[in-house]
Design a protein around this motif. Structure first.
Motif, PDB file in Angstrom:
ATOM      1  N   LYS A 166       0.813  -1.209   0.000  1.00 33.05           N
ATOM      2  CA  LYS A 166       0.000   0.000   0.000  1.00 33.05           C
ATOM      3  C   LYS A 166       0.847   1.261   0.000  1.00 33.05           C
ATOM      4  O   LYS A 166       0.435   2.296   0.499  1.00 33.05           O
ATOM      5  N   ARG A 167       2.055   1.198  -0.564  1.00 35.58           N
ATOM      6  CA  ARG A 167       2.956   2.342  -0.464  1.00 35.58           C
ATOM      7  C   ARG A 167       3.149   3.086  -1.777  1.00 35.58           C
ATOM      8  O   ARG A 167       3.795   4.119  -1.795  1.00 35.58           O
ATOM      9  N   ASN A 168       2.638   2.578  -2.871  1.00 32.77           N
ATOM     10  CA  ASN A 168       2.814   3.247  -4.158  1.00 32.77           C
ATOM     11  C   ASN A 168       1.564   4.071  -4.462  1.00 32.77           C
ATOM     12  O   ASN A 168       0.690   3.667  -5.216  1.00 32.77           O
ATOM     13  N   PHE A 169       1.506   5.238  -3.840  1.00 30.58           N
ATOM     14  CA  PHE A 169       0.297   6.056  -3.942  1.00 30.58           C
ATOM     15  C   PHE A 169       0.386   7.029  -5.111  1.00 30.58           C
ATOM     16  O   PHE A 169       1.458   7.498  -5.461  1.00 30.58           O
ATOM     17  N   LYS A 170      -0.791   7.353  -5.652  1.00 34.33           N
ATOM     18  CA  LYS A 170      -0.904   8.345  -6.711  1.00 34.33           C
ATOM     19  C   LYS A 170      -1.671   9.553  -6.179  1.00 34.33           C
ATOM     20  O   LYS A 170      -2.213   9.535  -5.089  1.00 34.33           O
ATOM     21  N   CYS A 171      -1.710  10.591  -7.008  1.00 37.26           N
ATOM     22  CA  CYS A 171      -2.369  11.837  -6.608  1.00 37.26           C
ATOM     23  C   CYS A 171      -3.878  11.683  -6.725  1.00 37.26           C
ATOM     24  O   CYS A 171      -4.441  11.729  -7.818  1.00 37.26           O
ATOM     25  N   GLY A 172      -4.551  11.483  -5.590  1.00 31.73           N
ATOM     26  CA  GLY A 172      -6.000  11.422  -5.568  1.00 31.73           C
ATOM     27  C   GLY A 172      -6.571  10.126  -6.088  1.00 31.73           C
ATOM     28  O   GLY A 172      -5.850   9.176  -6.421  1.00 31.73           O
ATOM     29  N   GLY A 173      -7.900  10.074  -6.142  1.00 37.54           N
ATOM     30  CA  GLY A 173      -8.575   8.901  -6.651  1.00 37.54           C
ATOM     31  C   GLY A 173      -9.889   8.653  -5.945  1.00 37.54           C
ATOM     32  O   GLY A 173     -10.291   9.394  -5.040  1.00 37.54           O
ATOM     33  N   VAL A 174     -10.577   7.617  -6.358  1.00 40.25           N
ATOM     34  CA  VAL A 174     -11.861   7.207  -5.781  1.00 40.25           C
ATOM     35  C   VAL A 174     -11.654   5.905  -5.026  1.00 40.25           C
ATOM     36  O   VAL A 174     -11.059   4.958  -5.561  1.00 40.25           O
ATOM     37  N   ARG A 175     -12.108   5.837  -3.775  1.00 36.05           N
ATOM     38  CA  ARG A 175     -11.948   4.654  -2.938  1.00 36.05           C
ATOM     39  C   ARG A 175     -13.312   4.245  -2.400  1.00 36.05           C
ATOM     40  O   ARG A 175     -14.135   5.091  -2.063  1.00 36.05           O
ATOM     41  N   SER A 176     -13.534   2.944  -2.285  1.00 35.62           N
ATOM     42  CA  SER A 176     -14.783   2.452  -1.728  1.00 35.62           C
ATOM     43  C   SER A 176     -14.524   1.120  -1.038  1.00 35.62           C
ATOM     44  O   SER A 176     -13.444   0.524  -1.181  1.00 35.62           O
ATOM     45  N   GLY A 177     -15.519   0.676  -0.275  1.00 35.02           N
ATOM     46  CA  GLY A 177     -15.384  -0.591   0.433  1.00 35.02           C
ATOM     47  C   GLY A 177     -15.323  -0.402   1.930  1.00 35.02           C
ATOM     48  O   GLY A 177     -15.492   0.700   2.453  1.00 35.02           O
ATOM     49  N   GLN A 178     -15.066  -1.491   2.641  1.00 38.36           N
ATOM     50  CA  GLN A 178     -15.042  -1.473   4.103  1.00 38.36           C
ATOM     51  C   GLN A 178     -13.817  -0.755   4.652  1.00 38.36           C
ATOM     52  O   GLN A 178     -13.897  -0.109   5.699  1.00 38.36           O
ATOM     53  N   SER A 179     -12.693  -0.832   3.969  1.00 38.16           N
ATOM     54  CA  SER A 179     -11.478  -0.190   4.477  1.00 38.16           C
ATOM     55  C   SER A 179     -10.446  -0.086   3.359  1.00 38.16           C
ATOM     56  O   SER A 179     -10.571  -0.736   2.313  1.00 38.16           O
ATOM     57  N   GLY A 180      -9.423   0.717   3.589  1.00 36.56           N
ATOM     58  CA  GLY A 180      -8.357   0.877   2.613  1.00 36.56           C
ATOM     59  C   GLY A 180      -7.381   1.944   3.058  1.00 36.56           C
ATOM     60  O   GLY A 180      -7.506   2.515   4.156  1.00 36.56           O
TER      61      GLY A 180
END
Length: 410
Positions: free
Chosen positions: A25-39
């Motif tokens: 979970k360390r290769n992050f990008k600028c922004g985005g849409v997230r859904s689900g129970q957790s992340g």
């Protein structure tokens, strides 16, 4: 924390368990849409330095019937007392939601909880100092079923009460952001009373504070009051069937907190109340003479006007547009000495306000020049100045005098 002072911080965060970030979970990008129970969400390129001049937005959605809990696992942004340069804003909902908090520096805030199943996180950076950024975990949690680590929620039963975390056994934690959304049935209003109140004292309530807003959004134009100190505010009556109560604490001094009660009332109660009980609202008394027939001359002294004014600031006139005999100006703020309820817009390092010169002929305000402004605030959060308002050209030598007036009691 400056990256230059800790050159190996990024490397350490990529390897140490203390960062609590799963390897995948360390290769992050600028922004985005997230859904689900957790992340997880994180700054672009983490754990490397985040890029300058960027604006990244994450929209988070958890299942219906749940609320979003956001926990920062790591935080390293340019430090500033007011978080004016690099910062992270957290909002309720995805569009036009109330801001739950603004964060920067290196001290992680407590858990941030939305009032619905949507949350928006926005990271803004300027051109200068950078850090290693942030990583946060979001998760779905049940509303109103939280321990003292959490606060805020959606309240619909009357009468009711709510309080700061740890009340009454301990001080509220540092770095907390709570929002209570209180909704009454249609055609009813809300009466809010603080039974106990102890929030870090500051003349302008800049550090720890409670804000109350009419309606369901944290809209500065609808703010009823902003409170701090150790004296309970006067009872508050809403104008609508919804209010938002927001509590924020910074990362330093804490205090006992507060205990508040609310109940729903008929709208007829507003008309039977002899004097409004909305605290911290300054009512502008209209002169008996039409305002534009007043003499173009300042009245009183700098000190007397300071105490009588809703806001006092110095700034540069950026735009000046004539509308219906008034001049609508945008002022780039140099210094704020008394904020009141004036709505402050902020973009990076720059703060600005809207001020209306009610009468076109005076006071004379020219674009590009610096002024001292003292005046009142309308319902939309805009400043208002009249021909007899204390408005004058600003010189650097005035700064010391204004600081002295600021420190005197009215």
């Amino acid at each position: 924390m400056k990256a230059a002072a800790f050159p190996y911080l990024g490397l350490l965060c990529a390897t140490l368990v203390s960062c609590q970030v799963p390897p995948g979970k360390r290769n992050f990008k600028c922004g985005g849409v997230r859904s689900g129970q957790s992340g997880f969400i994180g700054s672009e390129g983490f754990p490397r330095l985040y890029p300058p001049n960027s604006k990244c937005t994450w929209k988070i959605t958890v299942p219906k019937g749940r609320v979003v809990a956001l926990n920062f696992r790591f935080l390293d942004l340019e430090r500033d007392t007011l978080c004016r340069y690099d910062y992270i804003d957290v909002y309720n909902g995805h569009v036009n939601g109330q801001r739950l908090g603004r964060f920067c520096g290196t001290s992680k805030p407590g858990a941030i909880i939305s009032t619905g199943n949507k949350m928006m996180v926005q990271m803004v950076t300027d051109a200068n100092t950078a850090g290693n950024g942030f990583v946060a975990m979001y998760s779905a949690t049940r509303p109103n079923q939280r321990n003292d680590q959490f606060c805020g929620g959606h309240l619909e039963k009357s009468p009711g009460s709510f309080k700061t975390p740890n009340w009454p056994d301990h001080d509220y934690p540092a770095g907390v952001s709570c929002s209570w959304h209180i909704v009454a049935p249609k055609h009813q209003i809300i009466e809010l009373k603080f039974e106990k109140f102890d929030v870090e004292r500051d003349s302008y309530c800049r550090y720890d504070y409670v804000s109350v807003f009419n309606g369901g959004e944290n809209d500065e134009a609808k703010r009823i009051g902003k409170y701090c100190g150790d004296s309970p505010p006067a009872p508050v009556l809403s104008q609508e069937n919804e209010i938002v109560v927001q509590f924020l604490s910074d990362l330093s001094v804490t205090a006992d907190g507060f205990l508040a009660h609310y109940k729903f009332r008929s709208k007829k109660f507003l008309s039977t109340t002899t004097s409004p009980v909305t605290a911290a609202v300054t009512t502008t008394v209209k002169p008996t003479i039409p305002p534009c027939q007043l003499k173009c001359k300042k009245t009183g002294t700098l000190h007397s006007n300071y105490c009588a004014s809703d806001f006092v600031l110095t700034g540069t006139v950026i735009t000046a547009i004539t509308r219906n005999g008034s001049i609508h100006t945008t002022i780039s703020v140099i210094n704020i000495f008394k904020e009141g309820r004036i709505a402050i817009q902020q973009a990076g390092k720059n703060m600005s306000v809207k001020i209306i010169s009610v009468c076109k002929k005076c006071p004379i305000i020219k674009r590009g020049l610096n002024y001292i402004f003292m005046g009142h605030v309308d319902e939309a959060g805009r400043g208002q100045v009249f021909p007899n308002s204390f408005v004058m050209p600003y010189r650097s030598k005035n700064q010391r005098f204004l600081n002295n007036v600021k420190n005197r009691r009215c």
